[in-house]
Design a protein around this motif. Structure first.
Motif, PDB file in Angstrom:
ATOM      1  N   THR A 246       0.873  -1.171   0.000  1.00 49.83           N
ATOM      2  CA  THR A 246       0.000   0.000   0.000  1.00 49.83           C
ATOM      3  C   THR A 246       0.908   1.219   0.000  1.00 49.83           C
ATOM      4  O   THR A 246       1.935   1.239   0.687  1.00 49.83           O
ATOM      5  CB  THR A 246      -0.921   0.014   1.230  1.00 49.83           C
ATOM      6  OG1 THR A 246      -1.845  -1.091   1.130  1.00 49.83           O
ATOM      7  CG2 THR A 246      -1.702   1.309   1.334  1.00 49.83           C
ATOM      8  N   ILE A 247       0.558   2.222  -0.778  1.00 50.59           N
ATOM      9  CA  ILE A 247       1.368   3.433  -0.884  1.00 50.59           C
ATOM     10  C   ILE A 247       0.682   4.556  -0.115  1.00 50.59           C
ATOM     11  O   ILE A 247      -0.484   4.868  -0.382  1.00 50.59           O
ATOM     12  CB  ILE A 247       1.571   3.847  -2.351  1.00 50.59           C
ATOM     13  CG1 ILE A 247       2.168   2.690  -3.158  1.00 50.59           C
ATOM     14  CG2 ILE A 247       2.456   5.091  -2.437  1.00 50.59           C
ATOM     15  CD1 ILE A 247       2.179   2.932  -4.658  1.00 50.59           C
ATOM     16  N   LEU A 248       1.392   5.143   0.829  1.00 51.19           N
ATOM     17  CA  LEU A 248       0.885   6.314   1.538  1.00 51.19           C
ATOM     18  C   LEU A 248       1.387   7.581   0.841  1.00 51.19           C
ATOM     19  O   LEU A 248       2.595   7.778   0.686  1.00 51.19           O
ATOM     20  CB  LEU A 248       1.364   6.318   2.992  1.00 51.19           C
ATOM     21  CG  LEU A 248       0.965   5.135   3.871  1.00 51.19           C
ATOM     22  CD1 LEU A 248       1.437   5.385   5.308  1.00 51.19           C
ATOM     23  CD2 LEU A 248      -0.536   4.902   3.838  1.00 51.19           C
ATOM     24  N   ASP A 249       0.475   8.413   0.419  1.00 53.24           N
ATOM     25  CA  ASP A 249       0.786   9.713  -0.183  1.00 53.24           C
ATOM     26  C   ASP A 249       0.625  10.756   0.910  1.00 53.24           C
ATOM     27  O   ASP A 249      -0.504  11.085   1.293  1.00 53.24           O
ATOM     28  CB  ASP A 249      -0.156   9.966  -1.356  1.00 53.24           C
ATOM     29  CG  ASP A 249       0.036  11.338  -1.977  1.00 53.24           C
ATOM     30  OD1 ASP A 249       1.083  11.975  -1.726  1.00 53.24           O
ATOM     31  OD2 ASP A 249      -0.872  11.774  -2.734  1.00 53.24           O
ATOM     32  N   LEU A 250       1.739  11.251   1.445  1.00 52.49           N
ATOM     33  CA  LEU A 250       1.678  12.170   2.580  1.00 52.49           C
ATOM     34  C   LEU A 250       1.540  13.606   2.088  1.00 52.49           C
ATOM     35  O   LEU A 250       2.508  14.213   1.615  1.00 52.49           O
ATOM     36  CB  LEU A 250       2.926  12.034   3.456  1.00 52.49           C
ATOM     37  CG  LEU A 250       3.140  10.670   4.126  1.00 52.49           C
ATOM     38  CD1 LEU A 250       4.241  10.761   5.172  1.00 52.49           C
ATOM     39  CD2 LEU A 250       1.873  10.162   4.781  1.00 52.49           C
ATOM     40  N   THR A 251       0.344  14.142   2.213  1.00 47.64           N
ATOM     41  CA  THR A 251       0.072  15.517   1.804  1.00 47.64           C
ATOM     42  C   THR A 251      -0.071  16.454   3.000  1.00 47.64           C
ATOM     43  O   THR A 251      -0.119  17.672   2.817  1.00 47.64           O
ATOM     44  CB  THR A 251      -1.216  15.572   0.965  1.00 47.64           C
ATOM     45  OG1 THR A 251      -2.304  15.046   1.733  1.00 47.64           O
ATOM     46  CG2 THR A 251      -1.064  14.727  -0.300  1.00 47.64           C
TER      47      THR A 251
ATOM     48  N   LEU B 278       4.369   0.603   1.913  1.00 49.62           N
ATOM     49  CA  LEU B 278       4.119  -0.352   2.985  1.00 49.62           C
ATOM     50  C   LEU B 278       4.051  -1.768   2.434  1.00 49.62           C
ATOM     51  O   LEU B 278       3.298  -2.032   1.495  1.00 49.62           O
ATOM     52  CB  LEU B 278       2.795  -0.034   3.674  1.00 49.62           C
ATOM     53  CG  LEU B 278       2.631   1.376   4.243  1.00 49.62           C
ATOM     54  CD1 LEU B 278       1.197   1.564   4.732  1.00 49.62           C
ATOM     55  CD2 LEU B 278       3.622   1.637   5.356  1.00 49.62           C
ATOM     56  N   ALA B 279       4.830  -2.669   3.021  1.00 46.86           N
ATOM     57  CA  ALA B 279       4.649  -4.087   2.745  1.00 46.86           C
ATOM     58  C   ALA B 279       3.359  -4.499   3.460  1.00 46.86           C
ATOM     59  O   ALA B 279       3.278  -4.478   4.682  1.00 46.86           O
ATOM     60  CB  ALA B 279       5.842  -4.882   3.260  1.00 46.86           C
ATOM     61  N   ASP B 280       2.352  -4.857   2.683  1.00 47.31           N
ATOM     62  CA  ASP B 280       1.004  -5.038   3.231  1.00 47.31           C
ATOM     63  C   ASP B 280       0.570  -6.494   3.115  1.00 47.31           C
ATOM     64  O   ASP B 280       0.101  -6.942   2.062  1.00 47.31           O
ATOM     65  CB  ASP B 280       0.036  -4.124   2.488  1.00 47.31           C
ATOM     66  CG  ASP B 280      -1.349  -4.101   3.108  1.00 47.31           C
ATOM     67  OD1 ASP B 280      -1.616  -4.930   3.997  1.00 47.31           O
ATOM     68  OD2 ASP B 280      -2.166  -3.257   2.695  1.00 47.31           O
TER      69      ASP B 280
ATOM     70  N   ALA C  18       6.977  -4.166  -2.445  1.00 45.10           N
ATOM     71  CA  ALA C  18       6.929  -2.737  -2.121  1.00 45.10           C
ATOM     72  C   ALA C  18       8.145  -1.999  -2.672  1.00 45.10           C
ATOM     73  O   ALA C  18       8.023  -0.895  -3.222  1.00 45.10           O
ATOM     74  CB  ALA C  18       6.835  -2.551  -0.608  1.00 45.10           C
ATOM     75  N   ASN C  19       9.313  -2.601  -2.538  1.00 40.26           N
ATOM     76  CA  ASN C  19      10.527  -1.935  -3.002  1.00 40.26           C
ATOM     77  C   ASN C  19      10.639  -1.915  -4.520  1.00 40.26           C
ATOM     78  O   ASN C  19      11.183  -0.966  -5.084  1.00 40.26           O
ATOM     79  CB  ASN C  19      11.750  -2.600  -2.375  1.00 40.26           C
ATOM     80  CG  ASN C  19      11.983  -2.124  -0.953  1.00 40.26           C
ATOM     81  OD1 ASN C  19      12.298  -0.969  -0.713  1.00 40.26           O
ATOM     82  ND2 ASN C  19      11.818  -3.020   0.002  1.00 40.26           N
TER      83      ASN C  19
ATOM     84  N   ALA D  86       8.286  -0.485   4.379  1.00 37.85           N
ATOM     85  CA  ALA D  86       9.472  -1.016   3.701  1.00 37.85           C
ATOM     86  C   ALA D  86      10.368   0.081   3.142  1.00 37.85           C
ATOM     87  O   ALA D  86      11.590  -0.084   3.091  1.00 37.85           O
ATOM     88  CB  ALA D  86       9.042  -1.956   2.573  1.00 37.85           C
ATOM     89  N   ALA D  87       9.778   1.198   2.705  1.00 40.76           N
ATOM     90  CA  ALA D  87      10.590   2.256   2.091  1.00 40.76           C
ATOM     91  C   ALA D  87       9.837   3.576   2.132  1.00 40.76           C
ATOM     92  O   ALA D  87       8.604   3.601   2.073  1.00 40.76           O
ATOM     93  CB  ALA D  87      10.933   1.901   0.649  1.00 40.76           C
TER      94      ALA D  87
END
Length: 241
Positions: A47-52, A80-82, A112-113, A156-157
Motif C-alpha cells: 500500500t502506498i501512503l501519499d503524505l500531503t 508499505l509491505a502489506d 513494495a521496493n 518497507a521504504a
C-alpha cells in the motif's frame, strides 16, 4: 546509449529541492508507474501512503534520523509491505487462511521496493529527483501511531521527491564498486581480505583504508540509528512469528 539506460546510470539521490511544485499529472504518472511494477502473483502486496499533510511530514523528521529535507520535499511517498489486506479478504469470505508469516513479509517487502523503484525511475524521466529514506523502519511505536499502521503492515521504504537544485544537479554521483566484486557467477563466494580491500579501498579517499573503514563502521553499522532500526524491525517481525 538509449535514454532508459542513461537515466539509470546517471540517477543519483537528491536531498535539496526547488520550490517548484509537482503537478497532479506528474504525481499520477509516478504513482501509476509504481502500480505497474512487477509483483508476486499479481497480488500487489503493498500500500502506498501519499503524505500531503505538512504536519505529518514535519513529524517524520525527528523519527527518521533528523533529516529536515523530508519536511520540505514537495512529495513524500511511503511504501508499505502489506500482508494484511489479502488476509482480511480471505477472512471476510470465511476462508481458513493461515496468519501471515515471515515468508509473506519478505515477499511483500520485495513487492513494495520494486514498486518504489518504478516510482524513482518514472520521476527521473520527468526531471524529478528522489531520495530513499531507510530510517522509516525506525521508531516502530511512534511511526505506527503516526501512520495508523496495524499488524502485518511494515514500512518497507520511504521516498521524497522534488526538482533538484542547481547544486544537486551539479553534484557528482558517488562511484559504485567494480562489477567483478558485485557479480558472482553461478554461486556466492566469500571474498578474502585482499579482495574486500580492493573492492572498498577507493571509498577511503585521502584517509587510510583502516581509518576510513573504522569510521564507516562506527557511523553506519554501530550507530544509534542502526541499532534502533534493528530493534524496530524485530518489533514488526513479532506480528509474523
Amino acid at each position: 546509449m538509449n535514454e532508459i539506460l542513461r537515466s539509470l546510470y546517471e540517477r543519483k539521490s537528491v536531498r535539496a529541492f526547488t520550490d517548484e511544485a509537482i503537478s497532479p499529472e506528474e504525481k499520477a504518472a509516478i504513482l501509476r508507474a509504481a502500480a505497474e511494477a512487477p509483483t508476486a502473483g499479481n497480488q500487489q502486496l503493498y500500500t502506498i501512503l501519499d503524505l500531503t499533510d505538512e504536519d505529518m511530514k514535519k513529524a517524520l523528521v525527528p523519527l527518521c534520523d533528523n533529516q529536515p529535507f523530508i519536511a520540505s520535499a514537495p512529495m513524500v511517498l511511503i511504501f508499505l509491505a502489506d500482508c494484511r489486506k489479502w488476509y482480511r479478504a480471505f477472512s471476510f469470505e470465511g476462508l481458513a487462511a493461515r496468519a501471515p508469516g515471515p515468508g509473506d513479509l519478505m515477499l511483500a517487502a520485495s513487492d513494495a521496493n520494486i514498486a518504489a523503484q518504478n516510482a524513482v525511475c518514472a520521476a527521473e524521466s520527468l526531471g524529478i529527483g528522489s531520495c530513499y529514506i531507510g530510517d522509516i523502519m525506525e521508531n516502530k511505536e511512534a511511526l505506527s501511531e503516526l501512520l495508523s499502521l496495524p499488524a502485518w503492515v511494515f514500512p518497507a521504504a520511504m521516498l521524497v521527491f522534488g526538482r533538484p537544485t542547481e547544486q544537486q544537479l551539479g553534484r557528482k554521483k558517488p562511484r559504485r564498486c567494480a562489477m567483478e566484486h558485485i557479480v558472482h557467477e553461478n554461486g556466492y563466494r566469500d571474498m578474502d581480505e585482499a579482495e574486500l580491500r580492493n573492492m572498498l579501498g577507493y571509498k577511503a579517499g585521502q584517509k587510510s583504508y583502516e581509518a576510513w573503514l573504522k569510521g564507516f563502521c562506527d557511523f553506519k553499522f554501530n550507530s544509534d540509528f542502526s541499532r534502533e532500526m534493528t530493534r524496530s524491525v524485530r518489533e514488526y517481525w513479532k506480528d509474523f512469528e
